[in-house]
Design an enzyme around this catalytic site. Structure first.
Site, mmCIF file in Angstrom:
data_model
loop_
_atom_site.group_PDB
_atom_site.id
_atom_site.type_symbol
_atom_site.label_atom_id
_atom_site.label_comp_id
_atom_site.label_asym_id
_atom_site.label_seq_id
_atom_site.Cartn_x
_atom_site.Cartn_y
_atom_site.Cartn_z
ATOM 1 N N HIS A 201 15.388 51.628 6.203
ATOM 2 C CA HIS A 201 14.081 51.067 6.566
ATOM 3 C C HIS A 201 14.184 49.662 7.122
ATOM 4 O O HIS A 201 13.451 49.298 8.034
ATOM 5 C CB HIS A 201 13.173 51.058 5.350
ATOM 6 C CG HIS A 201 12.753 52.422 4.968
ATOM 7 N ND1 HIS A 201 12.128 53.252 5.848
ATOM 8 C CD2 HIS A 201 12.893 53.104 3.820
ATOM 9 C CE1 HIS A 201 11.886 54.379 5.251
ATOM 10 N NE2 HIS A 201 12.345 54.336 4.020
ATOM 11 N N GLU A 442 21.332 70.130 27.541
ATOM 12 C CA GLU A 442 22.356 69.460 26.720
ATOM 13 C C GLU A 442 23.428 70.424 26.215
ATOM 14 O O GLU A 442 24.212 70.086 25.346
ATOM 15 C CB GLU A 442 21.726 68.652 25.584
ATOM 16 C CG GLU A 442 20.659 69.344 24.793
ATOM 17 C CD GLU A 442 19.963 68.445 23.764
ATOM 18 O OE1 GLU A 442 20.365 67.292 23.566
ATOM 19 O OE2 GLU A 442 19.005 68.937 23.151
ATOM 20 N N ASP A 466 24.509 65.019 23.585
ATOM 21 C CA ASP A 466 24.985 66.358 23.235
ATOM 22 C C ASP A 466 25.752 67.018 24.376
ATOM 23 O O ASP A 466 26.758 67.682 24.144
ATOM 24 C CB ASP A 466 23.808 67.246 22.810
ATOM 25 C CG ASP A 466 23.435 66.995 21.364
ATOM 26 O OD1 ASP A 466 24.359 66.904 20.535
ATOM 27 O OD2 ASP A 466 22.235 66.862 21.067
ATOM 28 N N CYS A 513 17.786 61.285 29.195
ATOM 29 C CA CYS A 513 17.328 60.490 28.057
ATOM 30 C C CYS A 513 18.423 60.245 27.027
ATOM 31 O O CYS A 513 18.174 59.691 25.968
ATOM 32 C CB CYS A 513 16.120 61.147 27.398
ATOM 33 S SG CYS A 513 16.479 62.763 26.731
HETATM 34 C C1 PEP Z 1 20.960 63.710 23.570
HETATM 35 O O1 PEP Z 1 21.558 64.634 23.045
HETATM 36 O O2 PEP Z 1 21.409 63.030 24.532
HETATM 37 C C2 PEP Z 1 19.635 63.304 23.081
HETATM 38 C C3 PEP Z 1 18.898 62.417 23.725
HETATM 39 O O3 PEP Z 1 19.213 63.855 21.921
HETATM 40 P P1 PEP Z 1 19.727 63.402 20.461
HETATM 41 O O4 PEP Z 1 20.563 62.157 20.658
HETATM 42 O O5 PEP Z 1 18.501 63.185 19.657
HETATM 43 O O6 PEP Z 1 20.514 64.597 20.064
HETATM 44 MG MG MG Z 2 20.506 65.984 21.721
#
Ligand code: PEP
Ligand code: MG
Length: 588
Positions: A201, A442, A466, A513
């Site tokens: 937190h 991913e 991923d 992302c």
């Molecule tokens: C990713 O896999 O790049 C992603 C943005 O998702 P997470 O990091 O939450 O798995």
């Molecule tokens: Mg991911």
């Protein structure tokens, strides 16, 4: 002058600060252990009941206080009430109340002792979880138990501590309530704690309020005294106690640079990321908690590119209700005022299983996670989908499914969404207009058949964290193979090319992302590849924007072409870094 001591912890909130230590005396109170006479047992039960009621009232007061602050400051949408609510729920949990009463009665021990024993037992249930995030929740059990024990002992709680300006708050651990109360006065220069990880937190509150923090720093709180000079580097996880003059000068210089780049970042917040030859990339924010929105907006995020909704499971054993999901999504959509908000459906599974001990999977990263988990737990999935459909009236929603490996999963997930839409329609529950439904690309399989998926998805968002893990067969949690984690591996670049091409051919938007999107080292490569949207944390937006605005896409494409002539990841990376330095080093 005292000798310098240095401590290495986990950099949990970026930034650098120098200040005087303020050591919070929040060590666990000593728990008296007393055997009771039979005649005392009933009174002890009453003592316990009173203390629980008092604890609950204190949490309610605290919530009110924080709410009043938030109401008085319209720019502040900080909402820590969920965490405090979860603590209150713990106070009503029969596993806690019934068990403590049973120990008092059957073993004739005092309430303080019984509370500690039950807390220990509850914490054990979290011990076996591999996921750091869920293990961190053990700390919450302690915060609640501490409150009850302190109240039993008549110790004061939630006193307003008068912090001197620019205090470095040093503590064994900081409860969410304390962290929220402390930062609100604006006098905390940094947090340093013995305990905690990236998802504790303190880390979350510190990041949301842009206060540097180093957590998990061992026994640091025992080595620092109030008034010591402390230098904190939240990027590197480094803490120096009583630094030498030269160390201090170095820290102050880093701090100056950090502040300057932060100020120039805020200055460029209004500017668009358009390259010299007119290619625009929309820069969005990644978020886990609504608390992060003000900072994302201040840094110029044009929308939310990734809302990791599994963080709604923070602090709780039970899955959130439809109403709780709805409230959170509505809050985010409204706070973003018509800007796009991309909500990712739950990426739970593997060892992140709410409420029960997960089945051990030999290979959780490849197991029942993300969309697979949701399709196996339909009711839980529907609760989230219904909440999203209802929330879609309140803003500009986009929804995406994580870890899609082929069209069947996408169809299945879409049909669940449609099922929920008609169900709500039949029940007369208002829902918004249709919104874009996309997928996270991913998995290598999705990358390979991106052309087919592009026929059925409204947009792509590439999750490189991923995609790289699965493409290069390296566990992203395993330090021993971290050196192989190369975003510029030729296989990754070809994969990205393939995905972007498929999206363009089908005429759907393509975003990224994963962490790669926010690292300025890769910005030219991503500009060359033709991304229209990148999503990242607040602190990364300005640097990425600066690079886009100072280059042309044609130049970036020439660079990428040359980079892809190399074969090894090291060569490509060396080439790209050198080229980036030639162009951008020295200029802020
Ligand atoms: C990713 O896999 O790049 C992603 C943005 O998702 P997470 O990091 O939450 O798995
Ligand atoms: Mg991911």
């Amino acid at each position: 002058m005292s000798a310098t001591q240095s401590f290495q912890g986990i950099g949990a909130s970026p930034g650098v600060a120098v200040g005087r230590a303020f050591v919070l005396d929040n060590r666990r109170v000593r728990t008296p252990k007393v055997k009771l006479q039979e005649t005392e047992v009933e009174a002890e039960g009453l003592r316990f009941k009173t203390s629980v009621e008092l604890s609950s009232r204190q949490l309610e007061d605290l919530k009110e206080k924080l709410k009043r602050d938030a109401d008085a400051d319209p720019g502040n949408t900080q909402d820590h009430s969920l965490i405090l609510d979860a603590h209150k729920l713990m106070l009503q949990d029969p596993m806690f109340i019934v068990e403590v009463n049973r120990l008092i009665r059957e073993e004739a021990i005092n309430a303080e002792w019984a509370v500690r024993r039950v807390a220990r037992r509850i914490k054990h249930q979290f011990d076996n979880l591999e996921d750091e995030y869920f293990r961190e929740r053990r700390a919450d059990v302690d915060f609640v138990a501490d409150r009850v024990v302190r109240n039993l002992l008549g110790h004061a709680m939630d006193e307003e501590v008068e912090l001197p300006q620019d205090s470095v708050v040093v503590a064994h651990d900081v409860s969410p309530a304390d962290a929220a109360m402390l930062v609100r006065a604006g006098k905390v220069a940094a947090f340093v704690t013995d305990m905690g990880g990236q998802t504790s937190h303190t880390a979350i509150v510190a990041r949301a309020r842009e206060v540097p923090a180093v957590v998990g720093a061992g026994k640091i709180s025992e080595s620092i005294r109030t008034g010591d000079l402390v230098a904190v580097d939240g990027n590197q996880g480094l803490v120096l106690v009583n630094p030498s003059d030269s160390q201090l000068a170095l820290f102050r210089e880093t701090m100056r640079r950090h502040l300057a780049s932060e100020q120039s970042a805020l200055k460029t917040a209004e500017l668009r990321a358009v390259s010299l030859d007119g290619h625009q990339i929309h820069l969005n924010g990644n978020m886990e908690f609504p608390e992060e929105i003000p900072s994302l907006l201040a840094h110029g995020a044009e929308g939310i590119g990734l809302y990791r909704t599994e963080f709604l499971f923070l602090n709780r054993a039970e899955a959130p209700t439809e109403e709780e999901h709805y409230k959170a999504y509505r809050e985010v959509l409204e706070a973003m005022g018509g800007r796009p908000v991309t909500i990712r459906t739950l990426d739970l599974g593997g060892d992140k299983v709410p409420g029960k001990k997960p089945d051990k999977e030999a290979n959780p990263a490849m197991g029942l996670r993300a969309i697979r988990y949701c399709l196996h737990h339909r009711e839980m999935f529907r609760v989230q989908l219904r909440a999203m459909l209802r929330a879609s009236q309140h803003g500009n929603l986009r929804v995406m499914f994580p870890l899609i490996s082929g069209p069947s999963e996408l169809r299945e997930a879409r049909s669940e969404l449609e099922h929920c839409r008609s169900e709500l329609g039949r029940a007369g529950v208002p829902v918004g207009r249709r919104f874009p439904v996309g997928i996270m690309v991913e998995t290598p399989s999705a990358a390979m058949i991106a052309d087919r998926l592009a026929q059925e998805a409204d947009f792509f968002s590439i999750g490189t964290n991923d995609l790289i893990q699965y493409s290069l067969a390296i566990d992203r949690q395993n330090r021993d193979v971290a050196y192989l984690y190369r975003p510029l591996h030729l296989a990754v670049l070809r994969s990205l090319q393939n995905i972007v091409r498929a999206a363009k051919n089908a005429g759907i938007p393509v975003a990224m992302c994963g962490e790669m999107a926010g690292d300025p080292t890769y910005t030219l490569v991503l500009l060359a590849l033709g991304f229209e949207e990148l999503s990242m944390t607040a602190g990364q937006i300005a640097a990425v924007k600066g690079i886009v605005r100072r280059t042309s896409r044609t130049e970036a494409q020439a660079l990428l072409e040359r980079a892809m002539e190399f074969s090894t990841a090291e060569e490509i990376e060396r080439f790209v870094r050198t080229e980036m330095e030639k162009r951008f080093s020295g200029s802020e």
